[in-house]
Scaffold this motif. Structure first.
Motif, PDB file in Angstrom:
ATOM      1  N   THR A 140       0.607  -1.081  -0.160  1.00 43.69           N
ATOM      2  CA  THR A 140      -0.042   0.011   0.012  1.00 43.69           C
ATOM      3  C   THR A 140       0.718   1.304   0.108  1.00 43.69           C
ATOM      4  OG1 THR A 140       0.109  -0.097   2.464  1.00 43.69           O
ATOM      5  CG2 THR A 140      -2.006  -1.103   1.162  1.00 43.69           C
ATOM      6  N   GLU A 181      15.227   5.226   4.329  1.00 40.99           N
ATOM      7  CA  GLU A 181      13.615   4.659   4.238  1.00 40.99           C
ATOM      8  C   GLU A 181      13.845   3.390   3.954  1.00 40.99           C
ATOM      9  OE1 GLU A 181       9.457   5.453   2.164  1.00 40.99           O
ATOM     10  OE2 GLU A 181      11.293   5.837   1.086  1.00 40.99           O
ATOM     11  N   ILE A 182      13.029   2.566   4.665  1.00 45.14           N
ATOM     12  CA  ILE A 182      13.122   1.277   4.505  1.00 45.14           C
ATOM     13  C   ILE A 182      11.476   0.783   4.109  1.00 45.14           C
ATOM     14  CG2 ILE A 182      13.161  -1.189   5.634  1.00 45.14           C
ATOM     15  CD1 ILE A 182      15.349   0.065   7.471  1.00 45.14           C
ATOM     16  N   GLY A 235       8.065   1.335  -1.444  1.00 40.04           N
ATOM     17  CA  GLY A 235       6.756   1.248  -1.753  1.00 40.04           C
ATOM     18  C   GLY A 235       6.466   2.063  -3.088  1.00 40.04           C
ATOM     19  N   GLY A 261       7.034   5.267  -3.417  1.00 41.02           N
ATOM     20  CA  GLY A 261       8.057   6.312  -3.323  1.00 41.02           C
ATOM     21  C   GLY A 261       7.463   7.683  -2.905  1.00 41.02           C
ATOM     22  N   TYR A 262       6.158   7.624  -2.675  1.00 41.71           N
ATOM     23  CA  TYR A 262       5.541   8.764  -1.994  1.00 41.71           C
ATOM     24  C   TYR A 262       6.285   9.360  -0.678  1.00 41.71           C
ATOM     25  CZ  TYR A 262       2.032  12.174   0.100  1.00 41.71           C
ATOM     26  OH  TYR A 262       1.345  13.239   0.597  1.00 41.71           O
ATOM     27  N   GLN A 263       6.375   8.599   0.140  1.00 45.31           N
ATOM     28  CA  GLN A 263       7.156   9.074   1.282  1.00 45.31           C
ATOM     29  C   GLN A 263       8.405   9.576   0.934  1.00 45.31           C
ATOM     30  OE1 GLN A 263       6.456   8.524   5.290  1.00 45.31           O
ATOM     31  NE2 GLN A 263       7.776  10.134   4.734  1.00 45.31           N
ATOM     32  N   ILE A 268      15.131   1.676   0.172  1.00 44.20           N
ATOM     33  CA  ILE A 268      15.346   0.390  -0.104  1.00 44.20           C
ATOM     34  C   ILE A 268      13.957  -0.203  -0.103  1.00 44.20           C
ATOM     35  CG2 ILE A 268      15.989  -0.220   2.310  1.00 44.20           C
ATOM     36  CD1 ILE A 268      17.906  -2.594   1.178  1.00 44.20           C
ATOM     37  N   TYR A 307      12.082  -4.335  -0.977  1.00 37.74           N
ATOM     38  CA  TYR A 307      12.234  -5.727  -0.824  1.00 37.74           C
ATOM     39  C   TYR A 307      11.565  -6.275  -2.447  1.00 37.74           C
ATOM     40  CZ  TYR A 307      12.184 -10.433   0.817  1.00 37.74           C
ATOM     41  OH  TYR A 307      12.820 -11.809   0.949  1.00 37.74           O
ATOM     42  N   ASN A 308      10.723  -5.606  -2.648  1.00 37.20           N
ATOM     43  CA  ASN A 308       9.775  -6.151  -3.880  1.00 37.20           C
ATOM     44  C   ASN A 308      10.361  -5.539  -5.187  1.00 37.20           C
ATOM     45  OD1 ASN A 308       7.492  -5.777  -5.905  1.00 37.20           O
ATOM     46  ND2 ASN A 308       6.856  -7.500  -4.611  1.00 37.20           N
ATOM     47  N   LEU A 314       8.036  -3.207  -7.583  1.00 42.90           N
ATOM     48  CA  LEU A 314       7.838  -1.842  -6.818  1.00 42.90           C
ATOM     49  C   LEU A 314       9.062  -0.909  -6.905  1.00 42.90           C
ATOM     50  CD1 LEU A 314       5.767  -2.874  -3.783  1.00 42.90           C
ATOM     51  CD2 LEU A 314       4.905  -1.849  -5.883  1.00 42.90           C
ATOM     52  N   ASP A 373      16.847  -6.370   1.176  1.00 39.02           N
ATOM     53  CA  ASP A 373      16.131  -6.759   2.597  1.00 39.02           C
ATOM     54  C   ASP A 373      16.514  -5.423   3.450  1.00 39.02           C
ATOM     55  OD1 ASP A 373      15.329  -7.468   4.796  1.00 39.02           O
ATOM     56  OD2 ASP A 373      16.624  -9.260   4.982  1.00 39.02           O
ATOM     57  N   PRO A 379       3.458  -5.999   6.574  1.00 37.75           N
ATOM     58  CA  PRO A 379       4.399  -6.407   7.527  1.00 37.75           C
ATOM     59  C   PRO A 379       5.700  -6.254   6.846  1.00 37.75           C
ATOM     60  CG  PRO A 379       3.193  -8.233   6.314  1.00 37.75           C
ATOM     61  CD  PRO A 379       2.614  -7.019   6.001  1.00 37.75           C
ATOM     62  N   LEU A 380       6.826  -5.867   7.663  1.00 38.02           N
ATOM     63  CA  LEU A 380       8.328  -5.852   7.348  1.00 38.02           C
ATOM     64  C   LEU A 380       8.664  -7.480   7.160  1.00 38.02           C
ATOM     65  CD1 LEU A 380      10.733  -3.814   6.979  1.00 38.02           C
ATOM     66  CD2 LEU A 380      11.467  -4.858   9.312  1.00 38.02           C
ATOM     67  N   VAL A 381       9.093  -7.736   6.117  1.00 36.97           N
ATOM     68  CA  VAL A 381       9.769  -9.180   5.764  1.00 36.97           C
ATOM     69  C   VAL A 381      11.326  -9.031   5.858  1.00 36.97           C
ATOM     70  CG1 VAL A 381       7.641  -9.748   4.527  1.00 36.97           C
ATOM     71  CG2 VAL A 381       9.671  -8.758   3.237  1.00 36.97           C
TER      72      VAL A 381
HETATM   73  N1  SAM Z   1       6.783   4.326   2.140  1.00 35.59           N
HETATM   74  C1  SAM Z   1       5.687   3.764   1.111  1.00 35.59           C
HETATM   75  C2  SAM Z   1       5.225   4.779   0.409  1.00 35.59           C
HETATM   76  O1  SAM Z   1       5.254   5.939   0.516  1.00 35.59           O
HETATM   77  O2  SAM Z   1       4.345   4.308  -0.725  1.00 35.59           O
HETATM   78  C3  SAM Z   1       4.775   2.739   1.810  1.00 35.59           C
HETATM   79  C4  SAM Z   1       5.641   1.568   2.073  1.00 35.59           C
HETATM   80  S1  SAM Z   1       4.372   0.075   2.048  1.00 35.59           S
HETATM   81  C5  SAM Z   1       3.358   0.529   3.529  1.00 35.59           C
HETATM   82  C6  SAM Z   1       5.577  -0.995   2.893  1.00 35.59           C
HETATM   83  C7  SAM Z   1       6.725  -1.319   1.765  1.00 35.59           C
HETATM   84  O3  SAM Z   1       7.724  -2.072   2.650  1.00 35.59           O
HETATM   85  C8  SAM Z   1       6.262  -2.303   0.716  1.00 35.59           C
HETATM   86  O4  SAM Z   1       6.687  -1.819  -0.507  1.00 35.59           O
HETATM   87  C9  SAM Z   1       7.098  -3.538   1.099  1.00 35.59           C
HETATM   88  O5  SAM Z   1       7.486  -4.294  -0.340  1.00 35.59           O
HETATM   89  C10 SAM Z   1       8.246  -3.167   1.854  1.00 35.59           C
HETATM   90  N2  SAM Z   1       9.077  -4.084   2.620  1.00 35.59           N
HETATM   91  C11 SAM Z   1       8.639  -4.919   3.435  1.00 35.59           C
HETATM   92  N3  SAM Z   1       9.767  -5.751   3.958  1.00 35.59           N
HETATM   93  C12 SAM Z   1      10.907  -5.108   3.533  1.00 35.59           C
HETATM   94  C13 SAM Z   1      12.059  -5.292   3.587  1.00 35.59           C
HETATM   95  N4  SAM Z   1      12.547  -6.098   4.704  1.00 35.59           N
HETATM   96  N5  SAM Z   1      13.037  -4.613   3.083  1.00 35.59           N
HETATM   97  C14 SAM Z   1      12.743  -3.230   2.109  1.00 35.59           C
HETATM   98  N6  SAM Z   1      11.168  -3.200   1.903  1.00 35.59           N
HETATM   99  C15 SAM Z   1      10.266  -3.943   2.438  1.00 35.59           C
END
Ligand code: SAM
Length: 218
Positions: A62, A86-87, A90, A92-94, A108, A110-111, A114, A135, A207-209
């Motif tokens: 999301t 920023e972890i 997603g 890129g908005y934030q 950074i 994970y997906n 995205l 990660d 979830p943070l994976v």
């Molecule tokens: N900051 C984002 C934005 O402005 O759209 C919202 C991010 S969304 C709520 C959370 C993101 O964290 C997802 O894109 C997900 O794939 C990513 N994520 C989850 N676990 C992660 C990890 N271990 N390392 C990097 N990204 C991760």
């Protein structure tokens, strides 16, 4: 991509709504007022862009709720030139909001899909952050230490590696809890290398994976 008078009006209303919900950092509100959130939505969902709601961006992820973006950004206390990790890139908005505050952003994701989408879109918009795929639960040691680290996904615990990658005086903002609800936590590394921890309201994140997150299904 057009940022019309109507879009700017809707954005102003959203910013006023956030003010009404207790976001009182004028600099953060101004940054939210500058970034066209509707650019992150496909045309058929444009009507959702200026509602104070999270919204699906594909891959089961999301774009965070504007209130959440504002709240986390406020807790980070960004100053111009701060180096910020920023972890969870997603959409890129934030990342754009952090760059509007003058931060030097390392983000950074994970997906892979995205990551690719956000990277090319943000560069096209002129937001030249440093983009990484991988990660982020381990942080990004190569470029550490950071003035601030922001985790935008819900973690089971605070990864030690993230605290280690903060500069003295640095802040880590991270939602920690279970898969339904997480408490917003701010950890500050003090100048003498110790830590302070503050707890704020509950939020609900994807979830943070990864190694220090929840087990990934991949
Ligand atoms: N900051 C984002 C934005 O402005 O759209 C919202 C991010 S969304 C709520 C959370 C993101 O964290 C997802 O894109 C997900 O794939 C990513 N994520 C989850 N676990 C992660 C990890 N271990 N390392 C990097 N990204 C991760």
């Amino acid at each position: 991509m057009i940022d019309s008078y109507k879009h700017r009006g809707l954005r102003r209303s959203l910013v006023n709504k956030l003010k009404g919900k207790g976001i009182d950092d004028a600099i953060v509100l101004e940054a939210l007022g500058r970034v066209p959130r509707h650019f992150f939505f496909s045309p058929e969902f444009l009507g959702h862009a200026y509602q104070d709601k999270a919204f699906p961006i594909g891959e089961g992820q999301t774009i965070s709720q504007p209130y959440t973006v504002a709240f986390q950004t406020m807790l980070l206390q960004i100053k111009k030139g701060d180096k910020v990790l920023e972890i969870g890139t997603g959409s890129g908005y934030q990342c754009c909001i952090l760059m509007e505050l003058g931060a030097d952003v390392y983000t950074i994701e994970y997906n892979k899909s995205l990551f690719q989408k956000a990277k090319s879109f943000l560069i096209k918009m002129g937001y030249n952050a440093q983009f990484f795929m991988g990660d982020g639960s381990k942080g990004l040691k190569t470029f550490s230490p950071y003035d601030a680290i922001l985790v935008t996904a819900g973690a089971p615990t605070v990864p030690k590696s993230l605290i280690e990658q903060l500069k003295p005086g640095g802040r880590l903002v991270i939602p920690v809890g279970n898969d339904k609800s997480q408490k917003m936590i701010r950890i500050e590394k003090t100048m003498d290398g110790k830590f302070t921890k503050e707890e704020f309201a509950n939020f609900s994140f994807v979830p943070l994976v990864g190694e220090f997150g929840w087990k990934s299904s991949k």
